[in-house]
Design a protein around this motif. Structure first.
Motif, PDB file in Angstrom:
ATOM      1  N   GLN A 166       3.037   5.590  -3.135  1.00 47.19           N
ATOM      2  CA  GLN A 166       1.596   5.409  -3.253  1.00 47.19           C
ATOM      3  C   GLN A 166       0.870   5.932  -2.023  1.00 47.19           C
ATOM      4  N   ALA A 167       1.497   5.783  -0.853  1.00 45.71           N
ATOM      5  CA  ALA A 167       0.872   6.262   0.380  1.00 45.71           C
ATOM      6  C   ALA A 167       0.736   7.782   0.379  1.00 45.71           C
ATOM      7  N   ARG A 168       1.703   8.484  -0.214  1.00 45.63           N
ATOM      8  CA  ARG A 168       1.608   9.955  -0.285  1.00 45.63           C
ATOM      9  C   ARG A 168       0.372  10.375  -1.071  1.00 45.63           C
ATOM     10  N   ALA A 169       0.121   9.699  -2.196  1.00 52.78           N
ATOM     11  CA  ALA A 169      -1.045  10.042  -3.009  1.00 52.78           C
ATOM     12  C   ALA A 169      -2.337   9.772  -2.245  1.00 52.78           C
ATOM     13  N   LEU A 170      -2.388   8.658  -1.539  1.00 48.54           N
ATOM     14  CA  LEU A 170      -3.581   8.336  -0.759  1.00 48.54           C
ATOM     15  C   LEU A 170      -3.779   9.317   0.384  1.00 48.54           C
ATOM     16  N   LEU A 171      -2.680   9.755   0.990  1.00 57.71           N
ATOM     17  CA  LEU A 171      -2.779  10.724   2.083  1.00 57.71           C
ATOM     18  C   LEU A 171      -3.317  12.054   1.574  1.00 57.71           C
ATOM     19  N   ARG A 172      -2.859  12.482   0.388  1.00 57.18           N
ATOM     20  CA  ARG A 172      -3.372  13.724  -0.184  1.00 57.18           C
ATOM     21  C   ARG A 172      -4.873  13.623  -0.443  1.00 57.18           C
ATOM     22  N   ALA A 173      -5.326  12.436  -0.851  1.00 55.21           N
ATOM     23  CA  ALA A 173      -6.748  12.238  -1.144  1.00 55.21           C
ATOM     24  C   ALA A 173      -7.558  11.923   0.099  1.00 55.21           C
ATOM     25  N   GLY A 174      -6.882  11.642   1.219  1.00 54.28           N
ATOM     26  CA  GLY A 174      -7.594  11.282   2.437  1.00 54.28           C
ATOM     27  C   GLY A 174      -8.303   9.946   2.316  1.00 54.28           C
ATOM     28  N   ARG A 175      -7.673   8.965   1.657  1.00 55.03           N
ATOM     29  CA  ARG A 175      -8.341   7.702   1.354  1.00 55.03           C
ATOM     30  C   ARG A 175      -7.508   6.523   1.835  1.00 55.03           C
ATOM     31  N   THR A 176      -8.152   5.587   2.515  1.00 56.90           N
ATOM     32  CA  THR A 176      -7.527   4.334   2.916  1.00 56.90           C
ATOM     33  C   THR A 176      -7.753   3.312   1.806  1.00 56.90           C
ATOM     34  N   ALA A 177      -6.696   2.619   1.388  1.00 58.43           N
ATOM     35  CA  ALA A 177      -6.823   1.685   0.273  1.00 58.43           C
ATOM     36  C   ALA A 177      -5.711   0.650   0.329  1.00 58.43           C
ATOM     37  N   ARG A 178      -5.926  -0.421  -0.413  1.00 55.76           N
ATOM     38  CA  ARG A 178      -4.952  -1.504  -0.507  1.00 55.76           C
ATOM     39  C   ARG A 178      -4.156  -1.334  -1.795  1.00 55.76           C
ATOM     40  N   VAL A 179      -2.839  -1.463  -1.716  1.00 52.32           N
ATOM     41  CA  VAL A 179      -1.984  -1.320  -2.890  1.00 52.32           C
ATOM     42  C   VAL A 179      -1.084  -2.547  -3.007  1.00 52.32           C
ATOM     43  N   GLU A 180      -0.654  -2.816  -4.238  1.00 54.18           N
ATOM     44  CA  GLU A 180       0.209  -3.963  -4.508  1.00 54.18           C
ATOM     45  C   GLU A 180       1.570  -3.457  -4.980  1.00 54.18           C
ATOM     46  N   VAL A 181       2.627  -4.026  -4.431  1.00 55.74           N
ATOM     47  CA  VAL A 181       3.983  -3.666  -4.854  1.00 55.74           C
ATOM     48  C   VAL A 181       4.814  -4.935  -4.961  1.00 55.74           C
ATOM     49  N   GLY A 182       5.938  -4.826  -5.648  1.00 55.66           N
ATOM     50  CA  GLY A 182       6.889  -5.931  -5.695  1.00 55.66           C
ATOM     51  C   GLY A 182       6.594  -6.931  -6.788  1.00 55.66           C
ATOM     52  N   GLY A 183       7.290  -8.062  -6.697  1.00 52.24           N
ATOM     53  CA  GLY A 183       7.177  -9.083  -7.719  1.00 52.24           C
ATOM     54  C   GLY A 183       8.126  -8.880  -8.871  1.00 52.24           C
ATOM     55  N   ASP A 184       8.998  -7.884  -8.745  1.00 48.86           N
ATOM     56  CA  ASP A 184       9.978  -7.570  -9.792  1.00 48.86           C
ATOM     57  C   ASP A 184      11.356  -7.981  -9.282  1.00 48.86           C
ATOM     58  N   ALA A 185      11.964  -8.936  -9.946  1.00 48.98           N
ATOM     59  CA  ALA A 185      13.233  -9.488  -9.467  1.00 48.98           C
ATOM     60  C   ALA A 185      14.339  -8.443  -9.399  1.00 48.98           C
ATOM     61  N   ASP A 186      14.255  -7.402 -10.233  1.00 49.73           N
ATOM     62  CA  ASP A 186      15.317  -6.401 -10.280  1.00 49.73           C
ATOM     63  C   ASP A 186      15.161  -5.323  -9.216  1.00 49.73           C
ATOM     64  N   THR A 187      13.943  -5.092  -8.742  1.00 44.75           N
ATOM     65  CA  THR A 187      13.731  -4.010  -7.778  1.00 44.75           C
ATOM     66  C   THR A 187      13.149  -4.523  -6.464  1.00 44.75           C
ATOM     67  N   CYS A 188      11.895  -5.027  -6.505  1.00 40.00           N
ATOM     68  CA  CYS A 188      11.235  -5.504  -5.294  1.00 40.00           C
ATOM     69  C   CYS A 188      10.867  -6.970  -5.489  1.00 40.00           C
ATOM     70  N   PRO A 189      11.729  -7.903  -5.131  1.00 46.28           N
ATOM     71  CA  PRO A 189      11.455  -9.313  -5.416  1.00 46.28           C
ATOM     72  C   PRO A 189      10.253  -9.871  -4.662  1.00 46.28           C
ATOM     73  N   GLU A 190       9.983  -9.368  -3.468  1.00 47.76           N
ATOM     74  CA  GLU A 190       8.861  -9.863  -2.691  1.00 47.76           C
ATOM     75  C   GLU A 190       7.578  -9.164  -3.138  1.00 47.76           C
ATOM     76  N   LYS A 191       6.567  -9.945  -3.531  1.00 51.39           N
ATOM     77  CA  LYS A 191       5.278  -9.364  -3.907  1.00 51.39           C
ATOM     78  C   LYS A 191       4.474  -9.136  -2.632  1.00 51.39           C
ATOM     79  N   LEU A 192       4.071  -7.891  -2.415  1.00 51.68           N
ATOM     80  CA  LEU A 192       3.386  -7.519  -1.177  1.00 51.68           C
ATOM     81  C   LEU A 192       2.052  -6.852  -1.471  1.00 51.68           C
ATOM     82  N   SER A 193       1.089  -7.146  -0.617  1.00 48.38           N
ATOM     83  CA  SER A 193      -0.176  -6.411  -0.614  1.00 48.38           C
ATOM     84  C   SER A 193      -0.196  -5.588   0.665  1.00 48.38           C
ATOM     85  N   VAL A 194      -0.345  -4.291   0.510  1.00 47.93           N
ATOM     86  CA  VAL A 194      -0.194  -3.364   1.633  1.00 47.93           C
ATOM     87  C   VAL A 194      -1.461  -2.544   1.795  1.00 47.93           C
ATOM     88  N   LEU A 195      -1.964  -2.501   3.021  1.00 51.01           N
ATOM     89  CA  LEU A 195      -3.116  -1.662   3.333  1.00 51.01           C
ATOM     90  C   LEU A 195      -2.598  -0.346   3.884  1.00 51.01           C
TER      91      LEU A 195
END
Length: 397
Positions: A166-195
């Motif tokens: 997600q950061a690559r897409a934001l970098l291409r657009a030149g935009r700072t934004a908050r993204v949400e990842v995780g919460g999936d027990a099989d891949t990313c169990p920890e739910k994170l909010s990332v700026l």
């Protein structure tokens, strides 16, 4: 935090611990966007601002407390209270959420490298956990250059990969934004909010036509942070002496230069030549490219003739709708300098989905949220409210 990258880079090089206060979320009308930061070092020196002065004192105290505690990051929300006139808050009526964390540069060597890239003007994305499990708050991950590789960690390989994509897409657009990842027990169990903080390369402003209006527009574009190129096929006019604020002067046929130069969805292209033999080949090519803004100078009669000529060359109507012509907003401009302000005002309004109305005639928050990167790249025309004034420019019948 990249708004104070130069000072933070020096502190990191000196291995000087500091407290970093970051605006992580904004609600309503607030003076500064997410990602803006203030920092305090162990000597009490402060750099940056997160509110234009409303809550800086309270945030400074929080930073000092976090430095002393050596512990968990602190979070605070600041808003406006009608009930307590002496409460710390934003006089503008909005709300901001702030994360304050202690940064140990020796523990995050990748942060020093990322800040160095930003200070040097190279593209960088820096992802910072702003919500999630307490032990992960404040962790960072950085992407350099084209984002093909990253350094640091947010807690696990799956989380790192998800955020990096997600950061690559934001970098291409030149935009700072908050993204949400995780919460999936099989891949990313920890739910994170990332700026994701981004420092992209400067957007380009391409000005075609080496005339007085171009000289003023190149100065305005430079002031706004664009990398400005002035192109004209006539070498006697396209000279560095006439355009001291341009980053690049090119002597070439406009369409031929555009064919071989690099552009993207943040590029603003301004055609000031007012000459069909230059304008038509150039605009035919430009309207088919993923440019952020395309404007052309001329009277309404010139505009109508130009559209007819472009249609004859096969340009479809959906592409013609992208053309801002006559270029600029109606400010009653007469001089080249006033006209440059008119043009850059339209570019800003288009990029930020502004109405172009006086703020005194509007309602709701003054500060709009950052536009979605996909919408910004594909939006084709500024939507003007009914009854808004037409655009006019001096010197053209």
């Amino acid at each position: 935090m990249l708004n104070i990258a130069d000072t933070l880079y020096n502190w990191c090089r000196e291995a000087r611990p500091f407290a970093l206060a970051t605006v992580i979320q904004v609600s309503g009308s607030a003076p500064l966007p997410p990602g803006t930061a203030l920092a305090v070092d162990t000597d009490g020196q402060v750099v940056g601002s997160i509110s234009g002065g409303c809550v800086e004192g309270a945030v400074y105290e929080l930073c000092q407390q976090v430095l002393v505690d050596h512990g968990t990051p602190a979070r605070a929300r600041f808003g406006y209270s009608d009930d307590d006139a002496f409460a710390v808050g934003l006089t503008c009526g909005g709300e901001i959420d702030v994360l304050v964390q202690r940064v140990e540069p020796t523990a995050q060597p990748h942060l020093t490298m990322a800040l160095e890239e930003a200070v040097s003007g190279r593209p960088i994305a820096l992802a910072q956990i702003v919500d999630g499990p307490e032990h992960l708050l404040g962790r960072t991950l950085s992407l350099l250059g084209d984002g093909s590789a990253y350094d640091g960690t947010l807690g696990g390989e799956n989380e790192d990969r998800a955020v990096a994509a997600q950061a690559r897409a934001l970098l291409r657009a030149g935009r700072t934004a908050r993204v949400e990842v995780g919460g999936d027990a099989d891949t990313c169990p920890e739910k994170l909010s990332v700026l994701v903080h981004t420092h992209a390369t400067r957007p380009r402003m391409l000005i075609f036509g080496a005339i007085d209006f171009a000289a003023a527009l190149s100065q305005a574009g430079h002031f706004l942070g664009y990398r400005v190129t002035v192109c004209d096929a006539r070498p006697v006019f396209a000279t560095p002496a006439r355009f001291p604020h341009a980053d690049e002067i090119v002597v070439d046929w406009p369409h031929r230069y555009l064919e071989h130069t690099e552009v993207d969805a943040r590029t603003a292209l301004c055609v000031l030549t007012h000459d069909a033999k230059f304008d038509i080949p150039l605009l035919r090519l430009a309207l088919g490219l993923p440019l952020g803004y395309i404007g052309a100078m001329g009277s309404r009669r010139t505009h109508d003739h130009r559209l007819d000529a472009l249609r004859e060359t096969g340009v479809p109507e959906d592409q013609l709708a992208r053309l801002h012509s006559p270029i600029g907003l109606d400010l009653g401009a007469h001089t080249p300098e006033e006209t440059a302000l008119s043009i850059t005002a339209e570019i800003i309004a288009h990029a930020n989905h502004g109405t172009s109305l006086p703020l005194s005639r509007g309602t709701g928050p003054i500060h709009h949220p950052a536009p979605d990167s996909h919408t910004s790249a594909t939006r084709t025309a500024v939507q003007r409210p009914p009854g808004s004034p037409d655009q006019r420019h001096p010197g053209y019948p």
